[in-house]
Design a protein around this motif. Structure first.
Motif, PDB file in Angstrom:
ATOM      1  N   ARG A 580       0.817  -1.221   0.000  1.00 15.85           N
ATOM      2  CA  ARG A 580       0.000   0.000   0.000  1.00 15.85           C
ATOM      3  C   ARG A 580       0.849   1.269   0.000  1.00 15.85           C
ATOM      4  O   ARG A 580       0.351   2.356  -0.289  1.00 15.85           O
ATOM      5  CB  ARG A 580      -0.915  -0.007   1.225  1.00 15.85           C
ATOM      6  N   ILE A 581       2.120   1.178   0.352  1.00 16.58           N
ATOM      7  CA  ILE A 581       2.999   2.353   0.390  1.00 16.58           C
ATOM      8  C   ILE A 581       4.142   2.185  -0.607  1.00 16.58           C
ATOM      9  O   ILE A 581       5.275   2.588  -0.358  1.00 16.58           O
ATOM     10  CB  ILE A 581       3.531   2.613   1.820  1.00 16.58           C
ATOM     11  N   GLN A 582       3.789   1.627  -1.763  1.00 20.08           N
ATOM     12  CA  GLN A 582       4.798   1.373  -2.777  1.00 20.08           C
ATOM     13  C   GLN A 582       5.443   2.642  -3.308  1.00 20.08           C
ATOM     14  O   GLN A 582       6.590   2.629  -3.751  1.00 20.08           O
ATOM     15  CB  GLN A 582       4.186   0.586  -3.932  1.00 20.08           C
ATOM     16  N   ASP A 583       4.731   3.752  -3.259  1.00 15.01           N
ATOM     17  CA  ASP A 583       5.331   5.003  -3.739  1.00 15.01           C
ATOM     18  C   ASP A 583       6.611   5.330  -2.975  1.00 15.01           C
ATOM     19  O   ASP A 583       7.571   5.860  -3.549  1.00 15.01           O
ATOM     20  CB  ASP A 583       4.329   6.149  -3.620  1.00 15.01           C
ATOM     21  N   LEU A 584       6.629   5.010  -1.679  1.00 15.49           N
ATOM     22  CA  LEU A 584       7.823   5.280  -0.879  1.00 15.49           C
ATOM     23  C   LEU A 584       8.972   4.362  -1.289  1.00 15.49           C
ATOM     24  O   LEU A 584      10.118   4.803  -1.433  1.00 15.49           O
ATOM     25  CB  LEU A 584       7.510   5.107   0.607  1.00 15.49           C
ATOM     26  N   ASN A 585       8.679   3.087  -1.478  1.00 14.55           N
ATOM     27  CA  ASN A 585       9.730   2.161  -1.899  1.00 14.55           C
ATOM     28  C   ASN A 585      10.237   2.492  -3.295  1.00 14.55           C
ATOM     29  O   ASN A 585      11.411   2.286  -3.602  1.00 14.55           O
ATOM     30  CB  ASN A 585       9.215   0.727  -1.847  1.00 14.55           C
ATOM     31  N   LEU A 586       9.351   2.956  -4.148  1.00 11.72           N
ATOM     32  CA  LEU A 586       9.758   3.375  -5.486  1.00 11.72           C
ATOM     33  C   LEU A 586      10.762   4.521  -5.392  1.00 11.72           C
ATOM     34  O   LEU A 586      11.852   4.463  -5.960  1.00 11.72           O
ATOM     35  CB  LEU A 586       8.530   3.801  -6.289  1.00 11.72           C
ATOM     36  N   ALA A 711       3.306  13.526  10.369  1.00 10.58           N
ATOM     37  CA  ALA A 711       4.597  12.939  10.021  1.00 10.58           C
ATOM     38  C   ALA A 711       4.860  13.204   8.545  1.00 10.58           C
ATOM     39  O   ALA A 711       3.936  13.329   7.744  1.00 10.58           O
ATOM     40  CB  ALA A 711       4.604  11.434  10.294  1.00 10.58           C
ATOM     41  N   VAL A 712       6.127  13.280   8.196  1.00 12.74           N
ATOM     42  CA  VAL A 712       6.489  13.469   6.787  1.00 12.74           C
ATOM     43  C   VAL A 712       6.083  12.241   5.987  1.00 12.74           C
ATOM     44  O   VAL A 712       5.589  12.359   4.864  1.00 12.74           O
ATOM     45  CB  VAL A 712       7.998  13.747   6.661  1.00 12.74           C
ATOM     46  N   PHE A 713       6.292  11.031   6.548  1.00  8.76           N
ATOM     47  CA  PHE A 713       5.730   9.795   6.003  1.00  8.76           C
ATOM     48  C   PHE A 713       4.550   9.437   6.904  1.00  8.76           C
ATOM     49  O   PHE A 713       4.681   8.677   7.856  1.00  8.76           O
ATOM     50  CB  PHE A 713       6.744   8.661   6.032  1.00  8.76           C
ATOM     51  N   SER A 714       3.397   9.976   6.629  1.00 11.47           N
ATOM     52  CA  SER A 714       2.285   9.853   7.570  1.00 11.47           C
ATOM     53  C   SER A 714       1.328   8.732   7.209  1.00 11.47           C
ATOM     54  O   SER A 714       1.258   8.294   6.055  1.00 11.47           O
ATOM     55  CB  SER A 714       1.513  11.178   7.629  1.00 11.47           C
ATOM     56  N   LEU A 715       0.583   8.289   8.215  1.00  8.20           N
ATOM     57  CA  LEU A 715      -0.536   7.368   8.033  1.00  8.20           C
ATOM     58  C   LEU A 715      -0.152   6.155   7.194  1.00  8.20           C
ATOM     59  O   LEU A 715      -0.919   5.692   6.359  1.00  8.20           O
ATOM     60  CB  LEU A 715      -1.714   8.108   7.394  1.00  8.20           C
ATOM     61  N   ALA A 716       1.043   5.645   7.443  1.00  9.70           N
ATOM     62  CA  ALA A 716       1.544   4.497   6.677  1.00  9.70           C
ATOM     63  C   ALA A 716       1.346   3.179   7.407  1.00  9.70           C
ATOM     64  O   ALA A 716       1.620   2.125   6.858  1.00  9.70           O
ATOM     65  CB  ALA A 716       3.032   4.695   6.356  1.00  9.70           C
ATOM     66  N   HIS A 719      -3.286  -0.003   9.920  1.00  5.57           N
ATOM     67  CA  HIS A 719      -4.656   0.337  10.291  1.00  5.57           C
ATOM     68  C   HIS A 719      -5.157   1.596   9.586  1.00  5.57           C
ATOM     69  O   HIS A 719      -6.356   1.885   9.632  1.00  5.57           O
ATOM     70  CB  HIS A 719      -4.780   0.497  11.814  1.00  5.57           C
ATOM     71  N   TRP A 720      -4.268   2.315   8.914  1.00  6.83           N
ATOM     72  CA  TRP A 720      -4.673   3.498   8.157  1.00  6.83           C
ATOM     73  C   TRP A 720      -4.879   3.186   6.681  1.00  6.83           C
ATOM     74  O   TRP A 720      -5.196   4.093   5.890  1.00  6.83           O
ATOM     75  CB  TRP A 720      -3.634   4.613   8.289  1.00  6.83           C
ATOM     76  N   ALA A 721      -4.674   1.951   6.263  1.00  4.47           N
ATOM     77  CA  ALA A 721      -4.751   1.617   4.842  1.00  4.47           C
ATOM     78  C   ALA A 721      -6.051   2.110   4.227  1.00  4.47           C
ATOM     79  O   ALA A 721      -7.135   1.839   4.716  1.00  4.47           O
ATOM     80  CB  ALA A 721      -4.633   0.104   4.656  1.00  4.47           C
ATOM     81  N   GLY A 722      -5.928   2.846   3.138  1.00  2.00           N
ATOM     82  CA  GLY A 722      -7.089   3.366   2.432  1.00  2.00           C
ATOM     83  C   GLY A 722      -7.412   4.803   2.738  1.00  2.00           C
ATOM     84  O   GLY A 722      -8.170   5.441   2.007  1.00  2.00           O
ATOM     85  N   TRP A 741      -3.358   3.072  -0.780  1.00  2.00           N
ATOM     86  CA  TRP A 741      -4.054   1.801  -1.006  1.00  2.00           C
ATOM     87  C   TRP A 741      -3.312   1.056  -2.090  1.00  2.00           C
ATOM     88  O   TRP A 741      -2.463   0.233  -1.821  1.00  2.00           O
ATOM     89  CB  TRP A 741      -5.513   2.070  -1.397  1.00  2.00           C
ATOM     90  N   LEU A 742      -3.576   1.383  -3.328  1.00  2.00           N
ATOM     91  CA  LEU A 742      -2.836   0.774  -4.424  1.00  2.00           C
ATOM     92  C   LEU A 742      -2.301   1.874  -5.335  1.00  2.00           C
ATOM     93  O   LEU A 742      -2.419   1.826  -6.546  1.00  2.00           O
ATOM     94  CB  LEU A 742      -3.755  -0.169  -5.216  1.00  2.00           C
ATOM     95  N   ASN A 743      -1.678   2.884  -4.748  1.00  2.00           N
ATOM     96  CA  ASN A 743      -1.142   4.020  -5.511  1.00  2.00           C
ATOM     97  C   ASN A 743       0.307   3.765  -5.892  1.00  2.00           C
ATOM     98  O   ASN A 743       1.218   4.450  -5.456  1.00  2.00           O
ATOM     99  CB  ASN A 743      -1.266   5.296  -4.681  1.00  2.00           C
ATOM    100  N   TYR A 744       0.514   2.760  -6.720  1.00  4.45           N
ATOM    101  CA  TYR A 744       1.888   2.405  -7.066  1.00  4.45           C
ATOM    102  C   TYR A 744       2.435   3.271  -8.195  1.00  4.45           C
ATOM    103  O   TYR A 744       3.589   3.196  -8.544  1.00  4.45           O
ATOM    104  CB  TYR A 744       1.944   0.957  -7.521  1.00  4.45           C
ATOM    105  N   LEU A 745       1.572   4.041  -8.817  1.00  2.00           N
ATOM    106  CA  LEU A 745       1.971   4.810  -9.972  1.00  2.00           C
ATOM    107  C   LEU A 745       1.752   6.296  -9.716  1.00  2.00           C
ATOM    108  O   LEU A 745       0.809   6.897 -10.214  1.00  2.00           O
ATOM    109  CB  LEU A 745       1.158   4.363 -11.193  1.00  2.00           C
ATOM    110  N   PRO A 746       2.579   6.907  -8.906  1.00  2.00           N
ATOM    111  CA  PRO A 746       2.367   8.319  -8.580  1.00  2.00           C
ATOM    112  C   PRO A 746       2.444   9.200  -9.821  1.00  2.00           C
ATOM    113  O   PRO A 746       3.220   8.937 -10.734  1.00  2.00           O
ATOM    114  CB  PRO A 746       3.508   8.627  -7.599  1.00  2.00           C
ATOM    115  N   GLU A 747       1.656  10.270  -9.828  1.00  2.00           N
ATOM    116  CA  GLU A 747       1.609  11.145 -10.994  1.00  2.00           C
ATOM    117  C   GLU A 747       2.792  12.103 -11.066  1.00  2.00           C
ATOM    118  O   GLU A 747       3.052  12.688 -12.117  1.00  2.00           O
ATOM    119  CB  GLU A 747       0.299  11.937 -10.992  1.00  2.00           C
ATOM    120  N   ILE A 748       3.481  12.286  -9.968  1.00  2.00           N
ATOM    121  CA  ILE A 748       4.662  13.165  -9.887  1.00  2.00           C
ATOM    122  C   ILE A 748       4.512  14.440 -10.736  1.00  2.00           C
ATOM    123  O   ILE A 748       5.253  14.641 -11.700  1.00  2.00           O
ATOM    124  CB  ILE A 748       5.968  12.419 -10.213  1.00  2.00           C
TER     125      ILE A 748
END
Length: 886
Positions: A580-586, A711-716, A719-722, A741-748
């Motif tokens: 669910r936090i794939q944008d951060l790992n990307l 937090a700078v990386f907040s609600l990750a 229990h906050w999923a979605g 949730w499934l935001n693996y493709l950020p629009e940047i």
């Protein structure tokens, strides 16, 4: 935004629905990614209320006429909708529980009557209605350990403490046929068991009955992943029963309980029905006294004891619907949407003896996506490299079991090495490890059998070398880093110098685990020495959650991944399709690669159930589109390796489209110095361990804190999923992510903003590249801590400054700009809706260079520039490759 049809009442008066012999026809809505469907009543007519993935709501006649729709201002996952006549006017209102922290109530005209939003942020997931005499009570709950009671005007009446995170709330005549009470189920774990399950008195909120998950009657239920729950009277005793639908070790499961928690009905599937993370949904069909259970591609019909009456479909079959609703007035079963983002509504006529044999053709959004990908694939197969694009000297490396389309042989843009992966588990004695680590060294992974000798594994490697078969071995996991011991690994590299492409390790994130420490301190130096005798071998590390953006900055991992000691063979990977936090790992892996800390990184495409909140996440997708688009974005930022394996659900040609993009050269091998879409950087200093551990401990749902959003990386946390994230959050401000949730493709919208360690500061300053610094929890300004809420202004200013330095920016797509030569760049544009595919309007803004020519390299379409802007469309679920000549 409200849109009410002016002909609303005329439509209702003219359309005669559900009379004898007349049944609705399948139709396609103008909505996106339908997630929920419930039957409601307006006057004496039935209507269909629809909920979309990101919060959209609408109302349709059963013939497919849209009556009204509503789009919330704040996008987040819509968890539940409920139709009920709460004001006794003869027409149902619509209640909605949105993860943005709001309970909405609409009347039959689609007018927003009220919304309830607590002072402190909550991720709402459930809403229910209880009616006793003339009193109507509305109950809602989420992740903050409270049960809210509202009146019909949305005013709060009571707030009752509960144990755990709300999993289900339902009103019904559970205990007494004449009095409604409340069923409540809560979780502490993200997948199994329950924290509380029982019935409450709706008036006093006192517990009437509850059951422990250790109750022996419920042994099958407590080990199941329950993905759907409904309330119906299935034994005709005038009291409501609880129906649970889900899976047990990938086998279908259905269990029905009465208010005494006795098992009324049970269906346990068999091994022949196993489907990995199949989407399970169920419904009671009162007119037939039957129970429908969809389990992935299989649709089963059960009697009220759980005996199977009929079956249709097949394992990993097609038409995996998102939700179902039963319409007793017309005796129809409504099937809505699909798990990969469909917007269709299909009907089953329950008056037919074997109604379940009805087949539905693909239609609507997913048919559109399928056609778009067919066109894309054919275009790729016909592609020829332009004269200005030189083939890469490096090869793509795909570790996969996918079947390769013979059509790919004709493509000669770039070589693709296809590598198999095997998972032997070594049975060699571990007494030498016990002497160093203690008995923890004996701990093994329950998912495998340790039956391979050292000699067996080495012989397997020799055989692959003889057959010239490239291979990797899965060599360790957080459950056991020693699937294969170091002496064996060294010997494998020795006997297979040409075909061993390395070893895979997964989820070894715990820095306090002595086995992990031993691996880093003892195994890694020895592997480095052995690997450097074998140029193509790598170590692939798979970590999810936010490992690459945060956890990797803890001392043990930082020394390993950011020291430069092992940059030639470490390949960071993540479960890119189950996080669910794939944008951060990307952003983290792009930072490692573009920052020069590793030479390569990998895309990890896998069919695991997405680790949003697992019981409420969709199962495996039929369309390859989500996996394909994620892989393309990874590759477009430098991922030359892939650890890929889609599920049996995925339709052909599957990932052959991705491999064709690579082999043709449409998707070039991207060197870090050629990426032109990085605008600014986020540097990590003194990473916040408490925040990391709260996120990495993803099975634990009971971690709610009122300031989780600060937090700078907040609600990750799980229990906050979605839920929606604040505008000052890094993901929102820098990457355009609205909810996790499934935001693996950020629009940047302002270019990619990679994450890297503070040690990159001097390099960036020398290049005059903008950056900001945080510890993931708070920001830094002049060396002092700044709260995330305040630091958001700094993030915004830095990324806007960085964006102005780039050749161009893009709005409306996930994208990357790659330099091909001094006068040409390739702009890669991808539909960003992972399981919400849509046709996207894209605007390209040219800033610092005036293009000479802009063209689609596949369709050959040429675009015009007006006022330094260019507009085009991306087909739903697909992508475009635009070459820009300067």
């Amino acid at each position: 935004m409200l849109n009410i049809s002016k002909k609303f009442f005329l439509i209702l008066n003219l359309i005669v629905l559900c009379v004898s012999g007349l049944h609705a026809q399948n139709f396609v809505t103008d909505k996106n990614a339908i997630r929920h469907a419930v039957i409601g009543s307006i006057g004496n007519q039935n209507v269909l209320f629809i909920g979309e993935l990101d919060g959209g709501l609408s109302c349709y006649t059963m013939e497919g006429k849209r009556l009204w729709d509503y789009a919330p201002e704040i996008s987040a996952v819509l968890f539940e909708i409920e139709a009920a006549d709460i004001d006794n006017d003869g027409s149902d209102e619509l209640l909605a529980a949105n993860a943005n922290g709001t309970i909405y109530c609409f009347n039959h005209l689609g007018e927003l009557l009220w919304e309830f939003k607590p002072k402190n942020k909550v991720r709402f997931s459930e809403v229910a209605v209880v009616k006793n005499n003339d009193k109507v009570q509305i109950f809602a709950g989420g992740n903050n350990y409270f049960l809210y009671e509202l009146d019909i005007k949305g005013h709060i009446i009571s707030k009752t403490p509960i144990e755990g995170v709300i999993r289900k709330i339902e009103g019904g005549n559970f205990i007494d046929a004449n009095t409604q009470s409340l069923f409540v189920m809560t979780y502490a774990h993200d997948k199994f068991r329950w924290e509380f399950m029982g019935f409450l008195d709706a008036e006093t909120k006192a517990v009437i009955k509850r059951v422990s998950y250790t109750d022996r009657r419920l042994k099958n239920l407590r080990r199941a992943m329950v993905t759907d729950i409904s309330v119906n009277d299935i034994n005709n005793d005038s009291k409501a029963d609880i129906l649970f639908f889900g899976d047990d070790k990938f086998k279908p499961l259905f269990i029905a309980l009465n208010s005494d928690f006795d098992v009324l009905a049970e269906y346990l599937g068999n091994k022949k029905q196993i489907q990995r993370y199949a989407h399970a949904q169920g419904v009671f069909l009162a007119t037939r006294n039957e129970i429908m259970l969809q389990y992935g591609g299989i649709l089963m019909v059960l009697d009220t004891k759980g005996n199977r009456i009929g079956t249709s479909g097949s394992k990993y079959g097609r038409n995996v619907f998102s939700d179902f609703a039963f319409d007793p007035r017309s005796n129809q079963l409504v099937a809505a949407g699909s798990v990969d983002g469909g917007n269709n509504i299909c009907f089953y006529d329950l008056e037919k003896p074997k109604w379940w044999l009805t087949t539905h053709k693909k239609q609507g959004r997913m048919l559109e996506v399928e056609k778009n990908l067919d066109v894309l694939y054919q275009q790729i197969l016909n592609f020829k490299l332009p004269a200005y694009q030189k083939p890469s000297e490096k090869e793509w490396v795909m570790i996969t079991k996918e079947k390769i389309d013979p059509k790919l042989k004709s493509l000669n843009g770039t070589d693709v090495k296809f590598v198999i992966q095997k998972s032997p588990k070594e049975s060699t004695d571990r007494s030498h490890l016990v002497a160093v680590l203690g008995n923890i060294a004996l701990k093994k992974d329950k998912r495998g059998t340790y039956q391979d000798t050292r000699e067996d594994i080495i012989q397997m490697a020799k055989d692959f070398e003889t057959r010239k078969q490239p291979f990797t071995f899965w060599a360790g996991h957080g459950n056991d880093p020693f699937y294969i011991q170091i002496e064996t690994l060294e010997k494998i590299l020795e006997v297979a110098p040409n075909t061993c492409y390395g070893f895979v390790y997964a989820e070894m994130d715990k820095v306090e685990d002595p086995r992990v420490i031993h691996f880093v301190e003892e195994y890694l130096p020895r592997l480095a020495k052995a690997i450097r005798k074998n140029n193509q071998a790598k170590l692939y590390f798979r970590y999810k959650n936010m490992f690459w953006a945060a956890t990797s900055h803890l001392p043990l991992w930082k020394d390993m991944f950011f020291s430069g000691k092992y940059n030639d063979f470490l390949v960071p990977a993540s479960e890119d399709t189950s996080n669910r936090i794939q944008d951060l790992n990307l952003a983290g892996r792009i930072g490692m690669h573009s920052g020069g800390y590793v030479n390569d990184f990998a895309m990890r495409l896998i069919d695991d159930n997405p680790t949003s909140w697992r019981p409420l996440s969709p199962g495996g997708q039929n369309s390859v589109s989500p996996y394909l688009r994620q892989g393309v974005i990874m590759a477009a930022y430098g991922a030359r390796y892939g650890i890929v394996s889609t599920s049996g659900f995925v339709e052909p040609p599957g990932l052959n489209i991705l491999f064709a993009l690579m082999k043709s050269g449409v998707l070039p091998v991207v060197e870090k110095e050629n990426i032109q879409s990085i605008s600014s950087w986020h540097l990590i200093k003194d990473v916040d361990e408490e925040l990391i551990h709260s996120v990495d401990n993803h099975h634990n749902l009971k971690q709610y804190k009122r300031d989780d959003d600060n937090a700078v990386f907040s609600l990750a946390q799980m229990h906050w999923a979605g839920t929606n994230i604040p505008k000052y959050d890094y993901s929102y401000a820098a990457l355009g992510v609205k909810y996790r949730w499934l935001n693996y493709l950020p629009e940047i919208p302002n270019g990619m903003v990679p994450v890297a360690p503070i040690e990159s500061k001097h390099i960036l300053e020398n290049k005059k590249t903008p950056y900001f610094v945080s510890n993931t929890k708070v920001g830094f300004s002049n060396g002092e801590h700044v709260s995330a809420k305040t630091f958001g202004d700094t993030i915004k200013k830095v990324i806007e400054k960085g964006a102005k330095r780039m050749f161009l920016t893009v709005k409306g797509a996930s994208w990357s700009l790659v330099k091909l030569d001094e006068n040409h760049s390739r702009l890669i544009l991808v539909d960003p809706g992972y399981i919400n595919p849509q046709r996207r309007k894209v605007e390209i803004n040219f800033q610092n260079m005036e293009p000479k020519l802009i063209s689609d390299i596949l369709s050959k379409e040429v675009f015009k520039i007006t006022d330094k802007k260019c507009s085009l469309n991306i087909p739903a679920g697909s992508m475009r490759f635009i070459d820009i000549s300067y």
